[in-house]
Motif scaffolding. Structure first.
Motif, PDB file in Angstrom:
ATOM      1  N   ASP A 179       6.494  14.503  -1.184  1.00  0.00           N
ATOM      2  CA  ASP A 179       5.042  14.455  -1.349  1.00  0.00           C
ATOM      3  C   ASP A 179       4.578  15.670  -2.155  1.00  0.00           C
ATOM      4  O   ASP A 179       5.105  16.765  -1.971  1.00  0.00           O
ATOM      5  N   GLN A 181       0.818  17.327  -2.995  1.00  0.00           N
ATOM      6  CA  GLN A 181      -0.639  17.229  -2.878  1.00  0.00           C
ATOM      7  C   GLN A 181      -1.251  18.530  -3.340  1.00  0.00           C
ATOM      8  O   GLN A 181      -0.562  19.532  -3.445  1.00  0.00           O
TER       9      GLN A 181
ATOM     10  N   SER C 295      -0.964  10.591  -6.206  1.00  0.00           N
ATOM     11  CA  SER C 295      -0.994  11.878  -6.920  1.00  0.00           C
ATOM     12  C   SER C 295      -2.399  12.454  -6.914  1.00  0.00           C
ATOM     13  O   SER C 295      -3.380  11.727  -7.009  1.00  0.00           O
TER      14      SER C 295
END
Ligand code: ATP
Ligand code: ATP
Ligand code: MG
Ligand code: MG
Lengths: 300, 495, 320, 320
Positions: A179, A181, C295
């Motif tokens: 991930d 972010q 994203s």
């Protein structure tokens, strides 16, 4: 309280003077001034300038490179001899560097590179910073696990850290980046984003944050969740050092040396000012990984 | 010619299958009670609304308008009941809005527009500063701009929706002259008014609507005022004005004494008001009647002002002070000063009395609120599907009644009505007059500003006449005549 | 007739802006719970509510202000300032948490009142006054802390921002709900609330009704200052520090919550629970997108597009 | 009588908000030129104008929007997006500067039109539409550039942002003045301008006059998109790169310039040269404070306080 803000020179009589007999004036333009990192940089700058009897002018670009250019235009107007620039953006600051250069001002960039006719650049090895944190993470995880990146404002130093981190991780095929972010290097934002990341990836093992402010936000979220997720970061923020020593989820941060950057930068600028013709174009300042073993006593 | 026109709004059917003819070149009146559907019908004719069903014909051709511009192009213009002007633009800009004259290079030809606007206004005998934003003009002058806007286009059919509601004497006469001229030019005129005298004076035929239904069309010459009223209201109204009590029970108790009110619009106004009396205030448009009462209640600043209530000096700096001394002003413009258009009738009516409706914890007692509001709706015959209806969806007259209800409930003992019956039908007027008289008989003191002389003469115990911001005369109600009042209102001195 | 009216009212209720936000909210929730299994888990729901709470509380004050036709751009900065002052009171002055929070909230109220006074009494446009206050409060927070976050708060203080009521309901959520209930009572059951709506509808009419319009206009900014102070307490407790740069851009989020919740930006119309929905919708949106691992750049685009799309879809439904 | 009216008009003109900003502007200039000798130097004056130009240009578009009673929060992001697209067109596609700028401005216009369409035709509050667009455009700029600034612009391109006309007048200032003059003509000498003022005054009345209100409402956002595009060109040229994060918070500066310039935030009233004054006032303020070497934190406080103080002072003068 110590505002860490500008003071208009102490006006010491036997201070450094320039050709026209006026007192030496040094301007420093910060990309932001809301972070202990830049504040300690400013403290070192003020001390160093005072020791040579120079008058100082500082400005806070608040992350806006256009404002930075405007601030520097105004500094040039005030007749600075030396400009230390901590660019909000390397490309964007070009016009300011050019203008200062054209006005005969010596320009040295610190912390982040700037385009244009610079006299020198002093900055951390940001790629290394990310790489070292990544290595430490991989080592702690034993080469296996799922990790996430807490990204920040897209400027070159930050992007380099991420690149360094990714490169370190790619050397360990057992580790997967699951991930990415953006915590915008802001504690509150990073906390919310981390909460969500932990939720989305219940088997997460570690998080790399591009800076300590973000990491400290993550730390809050991780502690609240009760999960065993480790945190790695870059900076050497006093609170981060404290967290690392407390043996919590915060495992390591790659420390930068803001005071040294500006001291070296100012030193080069002065050398130029005194007539040195050859100075190094670029002086990379080493970074240092801090973990539980060696963090004790570290301070910016 | 209209056929079976029906228009429904959420909760209301404003028009139910209305059909009738209007002849070319006539002045045709539409009359009916408040909420009868007059304005709605006119809005359909002029392209503002589309009918829910039905159709209409112009010169024998079936027409339908998507928007007002199409109607204008077919020669139908309207002067709306509620003004449709732009407050911060000046007169010329308002008159030519949407039809600007341009120079060959595409830029606005300001000079030409100004000249033509001056010409048009001269036809109306109107004279005022064309450069002022119209927000700074009086209501009457704004009315002129509306008319100028409509007649500066080449029109076949011109609709006036209550044009005289804010005009007085001379201006009305000017308007009538104008209508005569237009008629002579072959323009068909549709004229809506609650003033039956005007209709009898200038209209050829009239059509009556009641509750959204067509009642009848008659030649004006062939019917009396009584007959028209009966068609409108469905019953006879013999005497609109309630009997004035011949001997006044509170005759000599002075309740309010006003001394030397002076500000930029009025000067040196002094008078007193007795308990239980109705004091009419007459004057031409712009004579400062509104300004006087606004200064009195503190809605506008006053340079000098002394007010005594029951002999005691009272400081009134703002409407809140006025209310706490039992004085309230029922303002003349319901839309901009009286109502919160987006709020329900209920919340509008209870607004000034919320504190009294609340318990010790300041919580509003909904039940008491409902009771009071429902009583007002019943007492004043407000035509609405429920008290939850938004004020903006009411017809003009019913909006006015909501404004009255709002103030009457405050239990004030000095009520100032500024044009209380503007735009109200004759049936409702009768109710309002009776209400005012009943209030007075209960010992409440009333100041009533009105531009309708019959109303002033019919209602007032005394008449105060204003001229150019000053008190010109104070007449006894029974001795006041139309001639006398006009004499003073035009600046005349003691005869 | 009456039955018809009833039915119509019922149908109309379904078309109010709040109702549409509610639909949008449920649609989003359904989508996210289908594509992400964590979405509806207890901890995630409590995460969402906790994340929403600061914006929700700021949006309550903003609702009051917007209902009168005003705007308050200073909420984010005022939150940061009150948060740092609270931290400073505990760390440097040694006040107990309760007293420190009180000092911060009072400061928020005072700043709010200054906003209100300039807006209502001096009649300066609210957007200018609060924009200026946004700079002033931010500068003050930075001056007070010297740019550093103030850390070293007492452990007990963390309860406000990080604790749980009955071990499950996050404290920020509890505080937010209390704030909403109080706001509901003020707006719907007190004269003050009526006046606030009425002023947004037609200020002049309210003034002529004998109501002290200026005082009420000033009071909504005061209320907004108080909610900013409450948010400041939660923020500083959550972050275990007084952050002088916290809350940048929060004013826009708060405004978005209010307007998404169906309150007219021109004032006079709206509902406090619409605001709650608006805040929840925004919270669910970022939480859901995060959970899906979208994203960050794409998230911004999607967030904007979904907000606009949701409102557009609602407005179409509203028409037919 | 007539003489009296004349006198009143003259006196009133002196009390218009623009006039008051003008007074504030001169007062500031006088103070700064007394305390700082550099302030009135030629280069500093040209610095100020150059510094003001981007905000000034954005504020022109904002004036159009605000005059109709709307608002455009997306200008900063749209500026960044158009700027990066222009840079991308030159660097990656190889378009000549002129064509690249054109592409960027057209893009700005299209985005503006989308804002306008949602606002005018779909009747979604402008504040929501443009807030969403602010996120979308920012996300798009970041996506397009991958977060990195786009650099390597042709040398000739720097003329727009860094060059001088006749060797003395900075190009950004020249462009700004052209934009203001065009705006002046539109607003004061074309029907479109009339309609824009009129819509802000009473939209319903304009509709009743048979004017296509929606089209005009949409067009003001289009105009704002164009000015954002022009600002994007200057920005990218000044920064020698396409900066995806440029212009954050610029919407508030632009709004401040417009409102300081006396345009009513509710629409209908205002003057384009007031906006120029407002922008200049803000520019002089930060320039002057910089020249005086005021600390950055204190600057924020002072900036807020001076804005509020100036307007307050003006509003008092206005009353008497
Ligand atoms: N936009 C609307 N929405 C809902 N109801 C409406 C609307 N406009 C008018 N009505 C209703 O339609 C009916 C007819 O209204 P209209 O304005 O045509 O009356 P009117 O005859 O012109 O009355 P007045 O003499 O008071 O002006 C009224 O009951 C009114 O409440
Ligand atoms: N908004 C305003 N701005 C400037 N002057 C005004 C304004 N309103 C009214 N006046 C002026 O004040 C004076 C009296 O106003 P107004 O016409 O309201 O008096 P009135 O006797 O109450 O008449 P009516 O109520 O019938 O219109 C006039 O000279 C008018 O031009
Ligand atoms: Mg009507
Ligand atoms: Mg009047």
């Amino acid at each position: 309280s110590d505002s860490g803000a500008s003071n208009n020179g102490e006006g010491s009589e036997d201070g450094e003077t320039n050709a026209s007999g006026k007192q030496l004036k040094i301007g420093m333009s910060f990309q932001e001034m809301n972070n202990p990192y830049f504040i300690s940089m400013n403290e070192a700058f003020q001390e160093a300038a005072k020791s040579v009897g120079a008058e100082t002018i500082i400005a806070d670009a608040q992350h806006d490179v256009t404002k930075q250019i405007n601030d520097i235009d105004d500094m040039i107007q005030q007749g600075i001899d030396i400009l230390i620039i901590n660019p909000a953006d390397s490309e964007g600051a070009q016009a300011a560097v050019q203008a200062a250069h054209d006005a005969g001002v010596i320009v040295v960039a610190v912390d982040a590179q700037a385009e244009g006719p610079l006299d020198s650049f002093v900055g951390s090895k940001n790629y290394d910073a990310g790489y070292l944190a990544g290595q430490q993470m991989a080592e702690d995880l034993g080469g296996e696990g799922k990790v996430a990146i807490l990204d920040g404002i897209p400027v070159v130093p930050i992007l380099e850290r991420v690149e360094g981190f990714k490169d370190a991780i790619s050397e360990h095929p057992g580790i997967e980046i699951v991930d990415i972010q953006n915590g915008r290097q802001d504690r509150a934002e990073a906390m919310s984003v981390t909460e969500n990341m932990l939720q989305a990836n219940s088997d997460l093992d570690a998080i790399f944050s591009v800076n300590d402010e973000g990491a400290l936000g993550s730390l809050g979220a991780v502690e609240a969740s009760g999960k065993d997720v480790w945190i790695y970061s870059v900076d050497g923020h006093p609170e981060a050092v404290e967290a690392i020593l407390s043996d919590g989820p915060f495992k390591a941060t790659t420390a930068q040396f803001p005071r040294d950057q500006v001291r070296v930068g100012l030193g080069i600028a002065l050398a130029k000012y005194w007539g040195a013709e050859i100075v190094p174009d670029e002086i990379p300042i080493d970074v240092k990984l801090l973990n539980k073993e060696n963090a004790e006593g570290f301070t910016w | 010619m209209m056929k079976n026109i029906t228009k429904s709004f959420p909760g209301v059917t404003a028009l139910k299958g209305v059909s009738f003819n209007i002849r070319r070149g006539e002045v045709h009146a539409i009359v009916g009670e408040n909420g009868a559907g007059k304005s709605t019908l006119m809005k359909i004719l002029s392209g503002v609304y589309q009918p829910t069903s039905g159709e209409f014909f112009l010169d024998g051709r079936k027409v339908s308008f998507k928007d007002p511009k199409e109607a204008q192009l077919s020669g139908i213009s309207i002067i709306h009941q509620e003004f449709s002007l732009i407050p911060y633009l000046n007169s010329v800009e308002n008159i030519y809005l949407g039809r600007e004259i341009r120079k060959a290079n595409g830029l606005l030809d300001k000079k030409k527009m100004r000249e033509k606007a001056e010409e048009t206004l001269k036809r109306l005998n109107a004279d005022f500063d064309l450069n002022k934003p119209i927000a700074h003009l009086s209501v009457a002058n704004q009315q002129f701009i509306e008319i100028a806007k409509a007649i500066s286009i080449d029109t076949k059919v011109l609709i006036f929706d209550e044009p005289t509601a804010s005009l007085t004497g001379n201006e009305i006469n000017n308007l009538f002259k104008l209508i005569e001229t237009l008629k002579a030019d072959g323009v068909t005129i549709i004229y809506i008014s609650h003033h039956l005298d005007e209709i009898i004076h200038i209209c050829d035929r009239l059509t009556v609507l009641r509750d959204g239904e067509y009642v009848d069309t008659k030649d004006v010459a062939k019917c009396t005022k009584q007959e028209i009223v009966k068609m409108m209201v469905g019953r006879e109204i013999i005497n609109v004005f309630p009997e004035r009590p011949s001997h006044h029970q509170f005759r000599n108790e002075i309740r309010l004494q006003v001394k030397k009110i002076t500000n930029s619009n009025v000067s040196d106004i002094s008078f007193d008001l007795k308990k239980g009396e109705i004091l009419g205030v007459a004057g031409l448009v712009g004579s400062g009647r509104t300004e006087m009462v606004r200064a009195l209640v503190g809605a506008d600043p006053a340079e000098e002002k002394e007010v005594y209530i029951n002999g005691e000096k009272a400081t009134i700096k703002n409407p809140t002070d006025a209310l706490s001394h039992g004085i309230c002003l029922i303002p003349e413009s319901r839309k901009t000063q009286g109502l919160i258009l987006d709020m329900s009738i209920k919340k509008n009516i209870s607004l000034p009395i919320l504190n009294e409706l609340s318990n010790r914890l300041k919580i509003i007692n909904r039940k008491r609120e409902n009771n009071i509001v429902n009583k007002s709706i019943k007492d004043l015959l407000i035509k609405t599907p429920s008290s939850m209806q938004k004020a903006k969806n009411l017809s003009g007259g019913n909006q006015q009644k909501v404004v009255l209800a709002k103030w009457i409930n405050t239990d004030s003992n000095i009520l100032i009505f500024d044009e209380p019956t503007r735009g109200i039908d004759i049936g409702a007027k009768e109710e309002i007059y009776r209400l005012m008289r009943d209030l007075a008989d209960d010992g409440i003191s009333i100041i009533m500003i009105s531009s309708e002389l019959p109303e002033v003469l019919g209602m007032s115990d005394r008449v105060l006449v204003m001229y150019k911001g000053r008190v010109q005369a104070m007449l006894d109600g029974k001795e006041a005549t139309q001639e006398k009042v006009m004499h003073y209102a035009t600046g005349g001195v003691n005869q | 007739m009456n039955g018809l009216t009833m039915k119509r009212n019922y149908k109309e209720m379904f078309k109010t802006p709040e109702m549409l936000t509610l639909i949008g909210f449920f649609v989003l929730c359904i989508i996210f719970s289908v594509v992400s299994e964590e979405f509806l888990s207890l901890t995630n729901v409590s995460n969402i509510i906790r994340q929403v709470s600061i914006n929700g509380i700021l949006a309550v004050g903003m609702t009051f202000v917007i209902l009168t036709g005003g705007i308050d751009l200073s909420v984010g900065s005022v939150m940061a300032l009150t948060g740092t002052i609270m931290a400073g009171m505990m760390i440097n002055v040694g006040l107990p948490p309760f007293a420190a929070v009180l000092v911060g909230i009072i400061l928020g109220a005072v700043i709010g009142y200054i906003n209100g006074a300039f807006t209502a009494y001096a009649r300066i446009p609210a957007i200018i006054v609060t924009l200026a206050m946004m700079e002033i409060a931010r500068g003050a927070a930075l001056l007070y802390t010297g740019g550093y976050p103030l850390s070293g708060l007492p452990a007990s203080y963390s309860f406000i921002g990080q604790g749980y009521l009955f071990g499950v309901i996050p404290m920020p959520a509890v505080i937010m709900i209390i704030v909403f209930v109080v706001a509901y009572i003020i707006l719907n059951h007190l004269p003050l609330g009526r006046y606030i709506y009425a002023i947004g509808g037609n200020e002049e009419a309210v003034r002529l009704s004998g109501i002290k319009v200026k005082r009420i206009k000033a009071s909504v900014y005061l209320i907004s200052g108080i909610t900013a102070g409450i948010a400041g307490a939660i923020m500083s407790s959550r972050l275990s520090s007084g952050q002088p740069m916290a809350g940048e851009g929060y004013e826009l989020d708060a405004i978005a919550a209010v307007v998404l919740g169906g309150t007219s930006i021109a004032g006079g119309r709206g509902h406090i629970f619409g605001t709650l929905l608006g805040a929840l919708l925004l919270g669910v949106l970022s939480n859901g997108l995060n959970l899906l691992g979208v994203s960050p750049y794409v998230q911004r685009v999607l967030k904007g597009a979904i907000i606009i799309g949701a409102i557009y879809y609602s407005s179409i439904r509203q028409k037919d």
